[in-house]
Design a protein around this motif. Structure first.
Motif, PDB file in Angstrom:
ATOM      1  N   MET A 165       5.049  -8.527   8.642  1.00  0.00           N
ATOM      2  CA  MET A 165       4.036  -8.631   8.740  1.00  0.00           C
ATOM      3  C   MET A 165       2.766  -7.299   8.473  1.00  0.00           C
ATOM      4  SD  MET A 165       3.687 -11.122  12.589  1.00  0.00           S
ATOM      5  CE  MET A 165       5.140  -9.960  12.939  1.00  0.00           C
ATOM      6  N   PRO A 166       2.366  -6.827   7.007  1.00  0.00           N
ATOM      7  CA  PRO A 166       2.090  -5.879   6.609  1.00  0.00           C
ATOM      8  C   PRO A 166       1.023  -5.278   7.113  1.00  0.00           C
ATOM      9  CG  PRO A 166       1.730  -7.214   5.437  1.00  0.00           C
ATOM     10  CD  PRO A 166       2.639  -8.089   6.286  1.00  0.00           C
ATOM     11  N   ARG A 167      -0.097  -5.860   8.084  1.00  0.00           N
ATOM     12  CA  ARG A 167      -1.438  -5.523   8.696  1.00  0.00           C
ATOM     13  C   ARG A 167      -1.317  -5.627  10.112  1.00  0.00           C
ATOM     14  NH1 ARG A 167      -4.471  -9.606   4.411  1.00  0.00           N
ATOM     15  NH2 ARG A 167      -3.733  -8.127   2.647  1.00  0.00           N
ATOM     16  N   VAL A 168       0.392  -5.616  10.611  1.00  0.00           N
ATOM     17  CA  VAL A 168       0.303  -6.061  11.772  1.00  0.00           C
ATOM     18  C   VAL A 168      -0.204  -4.954  13.327  1.00  0.00           C
ATOM     19  CG1 VAL A 168       2.559  -4.735  12.790  1.00  0.00           C
ATOM     20  CG2 VAL A 168       1.694  -6.610  13.906  1.00  0.00           C
ATOM     21  N   ASP A 169      -0.584  -3.404  12.374  1.00  0.00           N
ATOM     22  CA  ASP A 169      -1.036  -2.598  12.861  1.00  0.00           C
ATOM     23  C   ASP A 169      -2.009  -2.797  14.137  1.00  0.00           C
ATOM     24  OD1 ASP A 169      -0.376   1.024  14.215  1.00  0.00           O
ATOM     25  OD2 ASP A 169      -2.638   0.591  12.938  1.00  0.00           O
ATOM     26  N   ASP A 207       0.959  -1.240   0.255  1.00  0.00           N
ATOM     27  CA  ASP A 207      -0.038   0.129   0.469  1.00  0.00           C
ATOM     28  C   ASP A 207       1.158   1.467   0.136  1.00  0.00           C
ATOM     29  OD1 ASP A 207      -2.639   0.995  -0.015  1.00  0.00           O
ATOM     30  OD2 ASP A 207      -2.397   1.436   2.199  1.00  0.00           O
ATOM     31  N   GLY A 208       2.065   1.458  -1.238  1.00  0.00           N
ATOM     32  CA  GLY A 208       3.028   2.620  -0.920  1.00  0.00           C
ATOM     33  C   GLY A 208       3.892   2.592  -0.169  1.00  0.00           C
ATOM     34  N   ALA A 209       4.587   1.937   0.996  1.00  0.00           N
ATOM     35  CA  ALA A 209       5.164   1.845   2.134  1.00  0.00           C
ATOM     36  C   ALA A 209       5.731   0.508   2.076  1.00  0.00           C
ATOM     37  CB  ALA A 209       4.324   1.960   3.888  1.00  0.00           C
ATOM     38  N   THR A 210       7.176   0.390   2.666  1.00  0.00           N
ATOM     39  CA  THR A 210       7.625  -0.330   3.095  1.00  0.00           C
ATOM     40  C   THR A 210       7.555  -1.410   4.499  1.00  0.00           C
ATOM     41  OG1 THR A 210       9.004   0.910   4.116  1.00  0.00           O
ATOM     42  CG2 THR A 210       9.972   0.989   1.988  1.00  0.00           C
ATOM     43  N   LEU A 211       7.429  -2.221   4.360  1.00  0.00           N
ATOM     44  CA  LEU A 211       7.667  -2.810   5.766  1.00  0.00           C
ATOM     45  C   LEU A 211       7.989  -2.634   6.023  1.00  0.00           C
ATOM     46  CD1 LEU A 211       7.217  -7.156   4.290  1.00  0.00           C
ATOM     47  CD2 LEU A 211       5.745  -4.778   4.076  1.00  0.00           C
ATOM     48  N   LEU A 212       9.211  -2.107   6.958  1.00  0.00           N
ATOM     49  CA  LEU A 212       9.640  -1.673   8.094  1.00  0.00           C
ATOM     50  C   LEU A 212       9.442  -0.067   8.087  1.00  0.00           C
ATOM     51  CD1 LEU A 212      11.827  -1.428   9.297  1.00  0.00           C
ATOM     52  CD2 LEU A 212      13.089  -0.200   8.502  1.00  0.00           C
ATOM     53  N   ASP A 213       8.714   0.375   7.038  1.00  0.00           N
ATOM     54  CA  ASP A 213       8.024   1.616   7.521  1.00  0.00           C
ATOM     55  C   ASP A 213       6.428   1.486   8.191  1.00  0.00           C
ATOM     56  OD1 ASP A 213       9.798   3.422   5.578  1.00  0.00           O
ATOM     57  OD2 ASP A 213       8.293   3.323   4.253  1.00  0.00           O
ATOM     58  N   LEU A 214       6.204   0.156   7.887  1.00  0.00           N
ATOM     59  CA  LEU A 214       5.080   0.322   8.765  1.00  0.00           C
ATOM     60  C   LEU A 214       4.731  -0.499   9.958  1.00  0.00           C
ATOM     61  CD1 LEU A 214       3.261  -1.511   5.486  1.00  0.00           C
ATOM     62  CD2 LEU A 214       2.851   0.733   6.431  1.00  0.00           C
ATOM     63  N   ALA A 215       6.113  -1.752  10.112  1.00  0.00           N
ATOM     64  CA  ALA A 215       6.422  -1.967  11.497  1.00  0.00           C
ATOM     65  C   ALA A 215       6.705  -0.207  12.303  1.00  0.00           C
ATOM     66  CB  ALA A 215       7.345  -2.757  11.970  1.00  0.00           C
ATOM     67  N   VAL A 216       7.637   0.484  11.522  1.00  0.00           N
ATOM     68  CA  VAL A 216       8.036   1.410  12.467  1.00  0.00           C
ATOM     69  C   VAL A 216       6.190   2.200  13.297  1.00  0.00           C
ATOM     70  CG1 VAL A 216       8.764   3.625  12.188  1.00  0.00           C
ATOM     71  CG2 VAL A 216       9.750   1.875  11.467  1.00  0.00           C
TER      72      VAL A 216
END
Length: 228
Positions: A105-109, A27-36
């Motif tokens: 985990m892209p949906r870990v939020d 969804d336009g972001a890196t997986l690291l971005d999403l984890a942060v």
């Protein structure tokens, strides 16, 4: 709720042919971005893995020793870096809790939100933390909040025994009283293979200077046939 965060971003990605998981995109972001982003609200975040080139201000970076020594060693390295930062900033003590997250985990939020809600329930403070459990009952220790002091003791004891290298996270947590918490369906689905990536809508790293190249398929001329 006061917590620090350790994000694991340094595996070999063997079943992805070596493509860094941290640089995969969703969804336009890196997986690291999403984890942060999932760790927002943390007092301090330590990313364990190769430096990605850019990190948000204040986010720390370190490597496990030796590199690729496994997730338990990576958690220990992250805890050590957080402690060094705390001492340098002359903070009174470590945050009571440490959020441990893998970056794949892209949906870990959604899982993190569920874990936070569980920690607000009566009696939660009397245990050593909470760990995510998927809808099908699979425990995911790399999505959990753990009592910092207990986690530090466990890491120190394992290091003293020479038992950190290649150790599992379950082994590191074996002596902690951790409650399993059911999290939303799909929120701990992770990316180990290109099939996983395709199923989750995760694409490959941007190649070269072409911001439009987000193909999940391996780039031409590269050998992505390695196996773990």
């Amino acid at each position: 709720m006061e917590f620090d965060a350790v994000i694991l971003a340094g595996g070999r990605s063997s079943r992805l042919g070596g493509a860094p998981k941290a640089e995969l995109r969703y969804d336009g972001a890196t997986l690291l971005d999403l984890a942060v982003q999932a760790a927002r609200g943390a007092r301090t975040i330590a990313v364990v893995g190769p430096h990605p080139g850019t990190l948000p201000p204040g986010v720390l970076n370190c490597r496990e020793e030796p590199p690729f020594a496994g997730p338990a060693a990576a958690i220990a390295a992250g805890l050590s870096t957080l402690e060094q930062d705390r001492a340098a900033r002359r903070l009174d003590g470590p945050a009571p809790l440490t959020l441990v997250l893998a970056c794949d985990m892209p949906r870990v939020d959604a899982a993190v939100r569920a874990l936070k809600a569980a920690l607000e329930q009566p009696g939660a403070a009397s245990r050593d933390g909470v760990m995510a459990v998927s809808a099908d009952g699979r425990k995911q220790p790399l999505a959990g909040f753990y009592n910092t002091a207990a986690l530090q003791r466990s890491a120190a004891e394992a290091a003293h025994r020479g038992a950190l290298k290649d150790a599992s996270v379950f082994a590191l947590l074996a002596n902690l009283d951790v409650r399993a918490v059911r999290v939303p369906s799909g929120s701990t689905d992770d990316v180990d293979t290109w099939d996983d990536a395709s199923a989750l809508g995760v694409t490959g790293p941007i190649q070269g200077n072409d911001p439009g190249d987000r193909s999940g398929a391996p780039a031409a001329g590269l050998d992505f046939g390695g196996k773990r």
